[in-house]
Design a protein around this motif. Structure first.
Motif, PDB file in Angstrom:
ATOM      1  N   LYS A  19       0.805  -1.220   0.052  1.00 44.31           N
ATOM      2  CA  LYS A  19       0.273   0.029   0.084  1.00 44.31           C
ATOM      3  C   LYS A  19       1.003   1.201   0.120  1.00 44.31           C
ATOM      4  CE  LYS A  19      -4.079  -1.816   2.166  1.00 44.31           C
ATOM      5  NZ  LYS A  19      -4.999  -1.889   3.218  1.00 44.31           N
ATOM      6  N   TRP A  20       2.170   1.303   0.683  1.00 38.75           N
ATOM      7  CA  TRP A  20       2.711   2.390   0.719  1.00 38.75           C
ATOM      8  C   TRP A  20       3.558   2.515  -0.533  1.00 38.75           C
ATOM      9  CZ3 TRP A  20       7.928   2.608  -0.370  1.00 38.75           C
ATOM     10  CH2 TRP A  20       8.763   3.902  -0.048  1.00 38.75           C
ATOM     11  N   VAL A  21       3.789   1.555  -1.200  1.00 40.17           N
ATOM     12  CA  VAL A  21       4.416   1.789  -2.594  1.00 40.17           C
ATOM     13  C   VAL A  21       3.515   2.106  -3.689  1.00 40.17           C
ATOM     14  CG1 VAL A  21       5.650   0.045  -4.471  1.00 40.17           C
ATOM     15  CG2 VAL A  21       6.080  -0.232  -2.273  1.00 40.17           C
ATOM     16  N   ALA A  22       2.257   1.761  -3.514  1.00 39.83           N
ATOM     17  CA  ALA A  22       1.127   2.046  -4.185  1.00 39.83           C
ATOM     18  C   ALA A  22       1.029   3.622  -4.087  1.00 39.83           C
ATOM     19  CB  ALA A  22       0.017   1.406  -4.127  1.00 39.83           C
ATOM     20  N   SER A  23       0.833   4.086  -2.987  1.00 40.05           N
ATOM     21  CA  SER A  23       0.682   5.419  -2.734  1.00 40.05           C
ATOM     22  C   SER A  23       1.971   6.286  -2.974  1.00 40.05           C
ATOM     23  CB  SER A  23       0.754   5.802  -1.233  1.00 40.05           C
ATOM     24  OG  SER A  23       0.490   6.922  -0.946  1.00 40.05           O
ATOM     25  N   TYR A  24       3.192   5.690  -3.026  1.00 37.51           N
ATOM     26  CA  TYR A  24       4.530   6.476  -3.512  1.00 37.51           C
ATOM     27  C   TYR A  24       4.247   6.391  -5.046  1.00 37.51           C
ATOM     28  CZ  TYR A  24       9.512   6.545  -4.889  1.00 37.51           C
ATOM     29  OH  TYR A  24      10.521   6.888  -5.314  1.00 37.51           O
ATOM     30  N   MET A  25       3.989   5.567  -5.873  1.00 35.22           N
ATOM     31  CA  MET A  25       3.692   5.618  -7.287  1.00 35.22           C
ATOM     32  C   MET A  25       2.858   6.519  -7.757  1.00 35.22           C
ATOM     33  SD  MET A  25       4.689   1.677  -8.663  1.00 35.22           S
ATOM     34  CE  MET A  25       3.189   1.008  -7.843  1.00 35.22           C
ATOM     35  N   GLU A  26       1.627   6.496  -7.086  1.00 36.80           N
ATOM     36  CA  GLU A  26       0.502   7.250  -7.328  1.00 36.80           C
ATOM     37  C   GLU A  26       0.933   8.954  -7.315  1.00 36.80           C
ATOM     38  OE1 GLU A  26      -4.127   7.951  -5.897  1.00 36.80           O
ATOM     39  OE2 GLU A  26      -3.361   5.938  -6.074  1.00 36.80           O
ATOM     40  N   GLY A  28       3.840  10.248  -7.089  1.00 34.98           N
ATOM     41  CA  GLY A  28       5.175  10.485  -7.987  1.00 34.98           C
ATOM     42  C   GLY A  28       4.481  10.526  -9.490  1.00 34.98           C
ATOM     43  N   ASN A  29       3.439   9.771  -9.846  1.00 35.09           N
ATOM     44  CA  ASN A  29       3.120   9.475 -11.248  1.00 35.09           C
ATOM     45  C   ASN A  29       1.850  10.406 -11.611  1.00 35.09           C
ATOM     46  OD1 ASN A  29       4.873   7.880 -11.857  1.00 35.09           O
ATOM     47  ND2 ASN A  29       3.431   5.949 -11.491  1.00 35.09           N
ATOM     48  N   HIS A  30       1.212  11.482 -10.813  1.00 35.89           N
ATOM     49  CA  HIS A  30       0.151  12.147 -10.937  1.00 35.89           C
ATOM     50  C   HIS A  30       0.142  12.926 -12.106  1.00 35.89           C
ATOM     51  CE1 HIS A  30      -2.720  15.552 -10.351  1.00 35.89           C
ATOM     52  NE2 HIS A  30      -3.543  14.619  -9.884  1.00 35.89           N
ATOM     53  N   ASP A  31       1.311  13.777 -12.159  1.00 35.02           N
ATOM     54  CA  ASP A  31       1.250  14.721 -13.118  1.00 35.02           C
ATOM     55  C   ASP A  31       1.525  14.056 -14.714  1.00 35.02           C
ATOM     56  OD1 ASP A  31       1.185  16.823 -11.745  1.00 35.02           O
ATOM     57  OD2 ASP A  31       3.537  17.561 -11.705  1.00 35.02           O
ATOM     58  N   ILE A  32       2.375  12.967 -14.743  1.00 38.38           N
ATOM     59  CA  ILE A  32       2.595  12.198 -15.856  1.00 38.38           C
ATOM     60  C   ILE A  32       1.259  11.596 -16.528  1.00 38.38           C
ATOM     61  CG2 ILE A  32       3.426  10.194 -15.095  1.00 38.38           C
ATOM     62  CD1 ILE A  32       5.433   9.940 -17.525  1.00 38.38           C
ATOM     63  N   ASN A  33       0.663  10.974 -15.311  1.00 41.58           N
ATOM     64  CA  ASN A  33      -0.851  10.449 -15.527  1.00 41.58           C
ATOM     65  C   ASN A  33      -1.753  11.217 -16.175  1.00 41.58           C
ATOM     66  OD1 ASN A  33      -0.109   7.822 -15.009  1.00 41.58           O
ATOM     67  ND2 ASN A  33      -1.033   7.753 -12.951  1.00 41.58           N
ATOM     68  N   GLU A  34      -1.937  12.482 -15.710  1.00 39.43           N
ATOM     69  CA  GLU A  34      -2.833  13.661 -16.203  1.00 39.43           C
ATOM     70  C   GLU A  34      -2.264  13.851 -17.524  1.00 39.43           C
ATOM     71  OE1 GLU A  34      -5.564  14.797 -14.632  1.00 39.43           O
ATOM     72  OE2 GLU A  34      -5.325  13.026 -13.406  1.00 39.43           O
ATOM     73  N   TRP A  35      -1.381  14.026 -17.810  1.00 43.05           N
ATOM     74  CA  TRP A  35      -0.775  14.547 -19.189  1.00 43.05           C
ATOM     75  C   TRP A  35      -1.050  13.402 -20.104  1.00 43.05           C
ATOM     76  CZ3 TRP A  35       4.409  13.020 -21.572  1.00 43.05           C
ATOM     77  CH2 TRP A  35       4.829  13.671 -22.662  1.00 43.05           C
ATOM     78  N   THR A  36      -0.811  12.165 -19.824  1.00 47.96           N
ATOM     79  CA  THR A  36      -0.917  11.005 -20.654  1.00 47.96           C
ATOM     80  C   THR A  36      -2.580  10.980 -20.954  1.00 47.96           C
ATOM     81  OG1 THR A  36       0.961   9.921 -19.619  1.00 47.96           O
ATOM     82  CG2 THR A  36      -0.725   8.537 -20.941  1.00 47.96           C
ATOM     83  N   ALA A  57      -5.794   4.603 -10.093  1.00 53.82           N
ATOM     84  CA  ALA A  57      -6.014   6.263 -10.059  1.00 53.82           C
ATOM     85  C   ALA A  57      -6.288   6.646 -11.612  1.00 53.82           C
ATOM     86  CB  ALA A  57      -4.972   7.083  -9.599  1.00 53.82           C
ATOM     87  N   ALA A  58      -5.593   6.324 -12.684  1.00 54.90           N
ATOM     88  CA  ALA A  58      -5.693   6.902 -13.851  1.00 54.90           C
ATOM     89  C   ALA A  58      -7.005   6.051 -14.447  1.00 54.90           C
ATOM     90  CB  ALA A  58      -4.324   6.374 -14.801  1.00 54.90           C
ATOM     91  N   LEU A  59      -7.001   4.838 -14.237  1.00 62.44           N
ATOM     92  CA  LEU A  59      -8.166   4.261 -14.894  1.00 62.44           C
ATOM     93  C   LEU A  59      -9.600   4.701 -14.369  1.00 62.44           C
ATOM     94  CD1 LEU A  59      -8.452   1.254 -16.675  1.00 62.44           C
ATOM     95  CD2 LEU A  59      -9.090   0.375 -14.179  1.00 62.44           C
ATOM     96  N   SER A  60      -9.624   4.975 -13.256  1.00 63.92           N
ATOM     97  CA  SER A  60     -10.779   5.562 -12.586  1.00 63.92           C
ATOM     98  C   SER A  60     -11.100   6.863 -13.467  1.00 63.92           C
ATOM     99  CB  SER A  60     -10.529   5.746 -11.063  1.00 63.92           C
ATOM    100  OG  SER A  60     -10.512   4.600 -10.426  1.00 63.92           O
ATOM    101  N   ARG A  61     -10.014   7.883 -13.541  1.00 62.91           N
ATOM    102  CA  ARG A  61     -10.252   8.900 -14.221  1.00 62.91           C
ATOM    103  C   ARG A  61     -10.587   8.785 -15.476  1.00 62.91           C
ATOM    104  NH1 ARG A  61     -10.200  13.195 -14.605  1.00 62.91           N
ATOM    105  NH2 ARG A  61      -8.358  14.186 -14.953  1.00 62.91           N
TER     106      ARG A  61
END
Length: 200
Positions: A19-26, A28-36, A57-61
């Protein structure tokens, strides 16, 4: 020792710290996910596959933007699958989302299932990039698009922090795409992110 553990966790989070790793990735990846997501130019009817859904997160969006379409995701981490299933429960009930266990090298969907396939920061962890691209080509419809968002080898040395992955140059990714029959290959840049797009 820590670098090797982190590399394995980023490839496929598991255990009590997943869960910590998932939160870390989410985070860290927020900006690149939104751009993608913006680059995907999502249409209400699109059928879209994400390779490496993480916590969803990205899949839900994406699923929220769909009407008759569907956002599907695969991940090689059972811990991430559980988290993304919880996150997308309502969207799955509405028929807008679907999550499966799977790897890029063996995608558990039928031929020509998707208009678009995308992946953010996962190409480094593919065990066989040629096989993965062959599978992506298979599940894309004719004229379907692939978006690969990455840090290029020239941009950042992830190896200073982690192990157990492969960095690619733009030329190497282009070569892999061309050898797997992709066309109209383009490179988009944003901050220190790169998204390489291609058409089947």
């Amino acid at each position: 020792m820590f670098e090797q553990w982190l590399g394995k966790q980023l490839r496929s989070p598991r255990g009590i710290l997943s869960k910590w790793v998932a939160s870390y990735m989410e985070t860290g990846n927020h900006d690149i996910n939104e751009w993608t997501i913006q680059l995907l130019d999502i249409q209400p009817y699109d059928r879209i596959l994400e390779i490496g859904t993480g916590g969803g997160a990205a899949l839900s969006r994406i699923a929220e933007k769909l009407e008759s379409g569907r956002a599907c995701g695969i991940d090689s981490s059972k811990s991430m699958i559980k988290q993304s299933l919880r996150r997308t429960e309502r969207l799955r009930e509405e028929g807008k989302a679907e999550i499966k266990y799977g790897r890029a090298e063996n995608i558990p969907f039928a031929d020509r299932s998707f208009h678009k396939v995308f992946s953010v920061h996962t190409v480094y962890f593919w065990t066989d990039a040629r096989q993965a691209l062959k599978e992506i080509y298979r599940v894309l419809q004719i004229d379907g698009t692939l978006n690969l968002s990455v840090h290029l080898k020239e941009q950042i040395k992830l190896s200073k922090k982690t192990k157990d992955f492969t960095l690619y140059t733009e030329e190497q990714i282009r070569d892999l795409l061309e050898k797997n029959r992709f066309r109209e290959i383009n490179v988009h840049m944003y901050k220190n992110y790169c998204c390489i797009t291609a058409v089947k």
